[in-house]
Design a protein around this motif. Structure first.
Motif, PDB file in Angstrom:
ATOM      1  N   GLY A   6       0.718  -1.010  -0.054  1.00  9.22           N
ATOM      2  CA  GLY A   6      -0.115  -0.192  -0.016  1.00  9.22           C
ATOM      3  C   GLY A   6       0.572   1.309  -0.214  1.00  9.22           C
ATOM      4  O   GLY A   6       0.613   2.307  -0.723  1.00  9.22           O
ATOM      5  N   GLU A   7       2.162   1.136   0.678  1.00 14.40           N
ATOM      6  CA  GLU A   7       2.762   2.484   0.806  1.00 14.40           C
ATOM      7  C   GLU A   7       3.645   2.654  -0.654  1.00 14.40           C
ATOM      8  O   GLU A   7       4.085   3.598  -1.007  1.00 14.40           O
ATOM      9  N   ALA A   8       3.910   1.432  -1.277  1.00 13.96           N
ATOM     10  CA  ALA A   8       4.615   1.587  -2.639  1.00 13.96           C
ATOM     11  C   ALA A   8       3.725   1.927  -3.766  1.00 13.96           C
ATOM     12  O   ALA A   8       4.099   2.559  -4.771  1.00 13.96           O
ATOM     13  N   VAL A   9       2.312   1.938  -3.626  1.00 10.56           N
ATOM     14  CA  VAL A   9       1.553   2.247  -4.741  1.00 10.56           C
ATOM     15  C   VAL A   9       1.327   3.801  -4.661  1.00 10.56           C
ATOM     16  O   VAL A   9       1.221   4.428  -3.559  1.00 10.56           O
ATOM     17  N   LEU A  29      -7.368  10.528  -4.652  1.00 14.35           N
ATOM     18  CA  LEU A  29      -6.937   8.853  -4.615  1.00 14.35           C
ATOM     19  C   LEU A  29      -5.728   8.970  -3.709  1.00 14.35           C
ATOM     20  O   LEU A  29      -5.726   8.090  -2.862  1.00 14.35           O
ATOM     21  N   GLU A  30      -4.780   9.800  -3.646  1.00 15.61           N
ATOM     22  CA  GLU A  30      -3.898   9.729  -2.638  1.00 15.61           C
ATOM     23  C   GLU A  30      -4.366   9.964  -1.069  1.00 15.61           C
ATOM     24  O   GLU A  30      -3.784   9.362  -0.405  1.00 15.61           O
ATOM     25  N   LEU A  31      -5.422  10.731  -0.950  1.00 14.34           N
ATOM     26  CA  LEU A  31      -6.134  10.844   0.220  1.00 14.34           C
ATOM     27  C   LEU A  31      -6.548   9.665   0.799  1.00 14.34           C
ATOM     28  O   LEU A  31      -6.490   9.100   1.953  1.00 14.34           O
ATOM     29  N   ALA A  32      -7.458   8.875  -0.328  1.00 12.38           N
ATOM     30  CA  ALA A  32      -7.879   7.432   0.027  1.00 12.38           C
ATOM     31  C   ALA A  32      -6.898   6.536   0.387  1.00 12.38           C
ATOM     32  O   ALA A  32      -6.775   5.602   1.224  1.00 12.38           O
ATOM     33  N   GLU A  38      -2.990   3.411   6.462  1.00 18.70           N
ATOM     34  CA  GLU A  38      -3.257   3.582   7.984  1.00 18.70           C
ATOM     35  C   GLU A  38      -4.045   2.376   8.319  1.00 18.70           C
ATOM     36  O   GLU A  38      -3.761   1.649   9.288  1.00 18.70           O
ATOM     37  N   LEU A  39      -5.332   2.010   7.627  1.00 15.89           N
ATOM     38  CA  LEU A  39      -6.113   0.908   7.974  1.00 15.89           C
ATOM     39  C   LEU A  39      -5.519  -0.387   7.856  1.00 15.89           C
ATOM     40  O   LEU A  39      -5.865  -1.396   8.628  1.00 15.89           O
ATOM     41  N   LEU A  40      -4.648  -0.629   6.822  1.00 15.03           N
ATOM     42  CA  LEU A  40      -3.880  -1.705   6.693  1.00 15.03           C
ATOM     43  C   LEU A  40      -3.105  -2.223   8.029  1.00 15.03           C
ATOM     44  O   LEU A  40      -3.127  -3.175   8.558  1.00 15.03           O
ATOM     45  N   GLY A  41      -2.254  -1.060   8.412  1.00 18.85           N
ATOM     46  CA  GLY A  41      -1.834  -1.169   9.631  1.00 18.85           C
ATOM     47  C   GLY A  41      -2.412  -1.407  10.740  1.00 18.85           C
ATOM     48  O   GLY A  41      -1.895  -2.318  11.443  1.00 18.85           O
ATOM     49  N   LYS A  42      -3.500  -0.896  10.937  1.00 21.19           N
ATOM     50  CA  LYS A  42      -4.416  -1.075  12.090  1.00 21.19           C
ATOM     51  C   LYS A  42      -4.886  -2.761  12.042  1.00 21.19           C
ATOM     52  O   LYS A  42      -5.136  -3.311  13.093  1.00 21.19           O
TER      53      LYS A  42
END
Length: 80
Positions: A6-9, A29-32, A38-42
């Motif tokens: 997610g961070e790489a995209v 899209l960058e905001l989303a 963040e949600l993936l991390g949680k």
């Protein structure tokens, strides 16, 4: 792994959205994407917490099972 992906995209470029939408769509899209990372991390943190809880619960069950087996063995030896 999902967090790293997610961070790489990234979003952007005129090829994907054209000249008109390149100023509008990529920032949205960058905001989303930021929220998604963040949600993936949680979700990862939650999955690790659940795993730790299940492992701890399993250890308690195994300990209790062994204690009961020992108690029943001692009762059988004493002939109750």
């Amino acid at each position: 792994m999902c967090r790293a992906a997610g961070e790489a995209v990234g979003f952007g470029g005129t090829e994907a959205y054209g000249l008109f939408l390149q100023a509008l769509l990529p920032p949205v899209l960058e905001l989303a994407l930021g929220d998604t990372v963040e949600l993936l991390g949680k979700a990862n943190d939650l999955a690790q917490a659940i795993s730790a809880g299940v492992q701890s619960n399993n250890e308690c069950y195994l300990h209790n099972e062994n204690e009961i087996a020992d108690l029943l063995s001692s009762i059988a030896k004493e002939g109750w």
